[in-house]
Design an enzyme around this catalytic site. Structure first.
Site, PDB file in Angstrom:
ATOM      1  N   GLU A  68       0.762  -1.189  -0.044  1.00  0.00           N
ATOM      2  CA  GLU A  68       0.052  -0.124  -0.049  1.00  0.00           C
ATOM      3  C   GLU A  68       0.989   1.235   0.138  1.00  0.00           C
ATOM      4  O   GLU A  68       1.773   1.231   0.798  1.00  0.00           O
ATOM      5  CB  GLU A  68      -0.980  -0.178   1.277  1.00  0.00           C
ATOM      6  CG  GLU A  68      -1.719   1.163   1.381  1.00  0.00           C
ATOM      7  CD  GLU A  68      -2.727   0.926   2.629  1.00  0.00           C
ATOM      8  OE1 GLU A  68      -3.275  -0.185   2.788  1.00  0.00           O
ATOM      9  OE2 GLU A  68      -3.313   1.737   3.002  1.00  0.00           O
TER      10      GLU A  68
ATOM     11  N   TRP B 139     -13.515  11.131   3.341  1.00  0.00           N
ATOM     12  CA  TRP B 139     -14.086  10.348   4.559  1.00  0.00           C
ATOM     13  C   TRP B 139     -13.834  11.131   5.768  1.00  0.00           C
ATOM     14  O   TRP B 139     -12.894  11.921   5.798  1.00  0.00           O
ATOM     15  CB  TRP B 139     -14.001   8.838   4.572  1.00  0.00           C
ATOM     16  CG  TRP B 139     -12.335   8.479   5.037  1.00  0.00           C
ATOM     17  CD1 TRP B 139     -11.390   8.719   4.004  1.00  0.00           C
ATOM     18  CD2 TRP B 139     -12.173   8.124   6.036  1.00  0.00           C
ATOM     19  NE1 TRP B 139     -10.348   8.529   4.794  1.00  0.00           N
ATOM     20  CE2 TRP B 139     -10.594   7.996   6.097  1.00  0.00           C
ATOM     21  CE3 TRP B 139     -12.637   7.683   7.347  1.00  0.00           C
ATOM     22  CZ2 TRP B 139      -9.682   7.465   7.235  1.00  0.00           C
ATOM     23  CZ3 TRP B 139     -11.931   7.159   8.428  1.00  0.00           C
ATOM     24  CH2 TRP B 139     -10.284   7.144   8.284  1.00  0.00           C
TER      25      TRP B 139
ATOM     26  N   THR C 254      -8.950   6.779  15.805  1.00  0.00           N
ATOM     27  CA  THR C 254      -9.122   7.419  14.375  1.00  0.00           C
ATOM     28  C   THR C 254      -9.236   8.912  14.792  1.00  0.00           C
ATOM     29  O   THR C 254      -8.711   9.680  13.685  1.00  0.00           O
ATOM     30  CB  THR C 254     -10.102   6.565  13.783  1.00  0.00           C
ATOM     31  OG1 THR C 254      -9.953   5.538  13.896  1.00  0.00           O
ATOM     32  CG2 THR C 254     -10.343   6.900  12.481  1.00  0.00           C
TER      33      THR C 254
ATOM     34  N   GLU D 118      -2.392  11.152   2.753  1.00  0.00           N
ATOM     35  CA  GLU D 118      -3.320  11.346   3.367  1.00  0.00           C
ATOM     36  C   GLU D 118      -3.477  12.930   3.897  1.00  0.00           C
ATOM     37  O   GLU D 118      -2.376  13.296   4.150  1.00  0.00           O
ATOM     38  CB  GLU D 118      -3.644  10.349   4.586  1.00  0.00           C
ATOM     39  CG  GLU D 118      -4.330   9.256   4.220  1.00  0.00           C
ATOM     40  CD  GLU D 118      -4.081   8.304   4.802  1.00  0.00           C
ATOM     41  OE1 GLU D 118      -4.745   7.155   4.847  1.00  0.00           O
ATOM     42  OE2 GLU D 118      -2.895   8.162   5.341  1.00  0.00           O
TER      43      GLU D 118
END
Ligand SMILES: *[C@@H]1O[C@H](CO)[C@@H](O)[C@H](O)[C@H]1NC(C)=O
Ligand SMILES: *[C@@H]1O[C@H](CO)[C@@H](O)[C@H](O)[C@H]1NC(C)=O
Ligand SMILES: *[C@@H]1O[C@H](CO)[C@@H](O)[C@H](O)[C@H]1NC(C)=O
Ligand SMILES: *[C@@H]1O[C@H](CO)[C@@H](O)[C@H](O)[C@H]1NC(C)=O
Ligand SMILES: *[C@@H]1O[C@H](CO)[C@@H](O)[C@H](O)[C@H]1NC(C)=O
Ligand SMILES: *[C@@H]1O[C@H](CO)[C@@H](O)[C@H](O)[C@H]1NC(C)=O
Ligand SMILES: *[C@@H]1O[C@H](CO)[C@@H](O)[C@H](O)[C@H]1NC(C)=O
Ligand SMILES: *[C@@H]1O[C@H](CO)[C@@H](O)[C@H](O)[C@H]1NC(C)=O
Ligand SMILES: *[C@@H]1O[C@H](CO)[C@@H](O)[C@H](O)[C@H]1NC(C)=O
Length: 367
Positions: free
Chosen positions: A122, A206, A217, A126
């Site tokens: 990956e 998101w 998170t 972000e």
């Protein structure tokens, strides 16, 4: 994006955007081959764009909140639980991905683009909407969440203006390039320690700061999202994707090592290449026609209508002749006619059955 609640907070923060499974993991199983891009594709979104080209993109969430303006494709979320996600229908194996975009502003809002492989290698970018001066890069090998590779890079107002985020991924090194300056270079390492398998692209928005998210998170995302400050909009102006190999139709894992050297490429035009080229041929013919003078257009139209008329007349004459001949022949042998007719009926029935299968296939092919 599934996230686990049972992990300690520190781990959660790290694995927050990591994919933790794929439908078939080539480290464990023999998986179907991955469709390749096999060429370099670029697109710019404008107010006249009507959708993300479904030949290239599978919008798996929020299709109805992707809007198109003069600035680009806008991915919009405005309430708890909402997200927009587009994932490529194709894989690239090494290559360059360039995205000109403006991240969404807003505490806890994440604008993101990733490269993801079947064995969970990956590569991430972000952008936290609450941080107006840094963006995050991250990567994983084999979805190994004990790896902490996140780094933050100073960027001038990621949510205030468009920036060029480019990922250059080669067998030698992996680079994040922000507005033409190299922000990070990761040198090659063995499989599991360096992304090196065919990957899809995924981009979207998101809310890591939604109150329904685990604390870790929310913390990672930069704090709780205040939905009353929405809607939150990520704008993608253009995308350019260059696959590491050209004229390649698919990639396949040759063994279970996850090593780049085990990847087998099949040469030939990819499905995406064929579909994009077919489309652009139609577009270019239409463009050519539109650019002609009115006189030339009328000339072509008259030519077409004239040709149709001639064909029609020829057909009518042919039918009349055939009927006459048919009548004569029928008179010669009524018995033979009946036999032929029975055959014809049977043939028609076969056609009807075959025809059904054909129209069914045609429907599938349209996608
Ligand atoms: C391989 O399969 C085993 C057993 O199903 C599982 O525990 C393991 O996590 C798998 N490894 C990968 C890399 O998917
Ligand atoms: C693709 O890139 C070329 C060269 O940079 C550019 O001229 C062209 O306009 C781009 N096409 C789209 C659809 O963005
Ligand atoms: C789009 O993605 C969804 C979810 O991953 C998947 O079930 C579906 O098969 C995909 N469709 C295409 C056309 O790739
Ligand atoms: C932005 O991110 C950097 C790097 O993690 C951090 O030092 C800074 O405090 C953050 N700023 C805000 C406003 O969160
Ligand atoms: C995961 O990565 C860590 C850190 O690089 C490494 O020590 C560990 O062996 C890796 N685990 C697996 C299963 O590859
Ligand atoms: C990507 O890396 C390759 C190999 O180092 C280099 O030739 C190429 O110019 C780079 N592309 C970009 C956009 O930096
Ligand atoms: C974006 O950055 C890459 C890497 O520096 C560069 O090759 C590319 O030309 C840039 N794109 C635009 C549109 O400036
Ligand atoms: C999350 O944070 C809130 C506020 O700091 C706290 O009240 C709550 O107990 C925390 N929840 C967990 C699961 O740590
Ligand atoms: C692409 O690959 C096919 C299959 O190997 C080959 O026949 C064809 O010549 C190649 N085309 C180009 C432009 O290299």
């Amino acid at each position: 994006m599934s996230r686990t609640i049972l992990l300690p907070i520190a781990l959660l923060a790290a694995r927050v955007a990591t994919q933790t499974s794929s439908s078939c993991n080539p480290l464990n199983s023999t998986c179907p081959e991955d469709p390749a891009l096999g060429f370099s594709y670029n697109t710019t979104y404008t107010a006249s764009t009507t959708e993300l080209n479904p030949t290239l993109w599978n919008v798996t969430a929020g299709a109805e909140t992707i809007l198109f303006t003069e600035t680009g494709a806008e991915f919009v979320i405005s309430a708890s639980g909402e997200s927009v996600t587009a994932q490529s229908t194709f894989y690239i194996f090494w290559g360059t991905v360039e995205i000109i975009m403006q991240a969404a502003a807003g505490q806890g809002i994440i604008s993101t683009f990733n490269l993801l492989s079947d064995d969970l290698d990956e590569i991430d970018l972000e952008i936290m909407g609450g941080n107006d001066s840094f963006v995050e890069s991250n990567w994983y090998g084999w979805g190994n969440t004990s790896q902490y590779n996140a780094l933050y890079h100073p960027t001038d107002g990621p949510a205030e203006r468009l920036h060029n985020y480019t990922i250059n991924w080669t067998q030698k090194e992996l680079q994040w390039i922000i507005d033409d300056s190299v922000a990070r270079t990761v040198p090659y390492a063995p499989s599991g320690q360096y992304p090196q398998t065919p990957s899809i692209l995924k981009l979207g928005i998101w809310a890591g700061g939604d109150s329904t998210e685990p604390n870790g998170t929310i913390e990672w995302a930069g704090g709780l999202t205040d939905w009353s400050k929405g809607p939150f909009t990520m704008t993608v102006q253009s995308i350019k994707v260059t696959d590491g190999s050209t004229n390649t139709s698919s990639y396949m894992y040759g063994d279970k090592t996850g090593d780049f050297s085990s990847i087998e490429a099949t040469s030939g035009e990819s499905t995406v290449y064929k579909l994009i080229n077919k489309k652009s041929t139609i577009v270019s013919v239409a463009k050519k026609f539109n650019s002609l003078s009115m006189g030339a257009k009328i000339g072509i139209a008259c030519g077409v209508v004239g040709a149709l008329l001639i064909a029609l007349i020829a057909f009518v004459v042919f039918c009349m002749k055939s009927r006459r001949r048919g009548k004569r022949e029928r008179a010669i042998s009524d018995q033979q006619w009946d036999e032929n007719n029975a055959e014809l009926m049977e043939y028609r029935q076969k056609m009807a059955r075959g025809g059904f299968a054909q129209s069914h296939m045609g429907h599938g092919e349209k996608f």
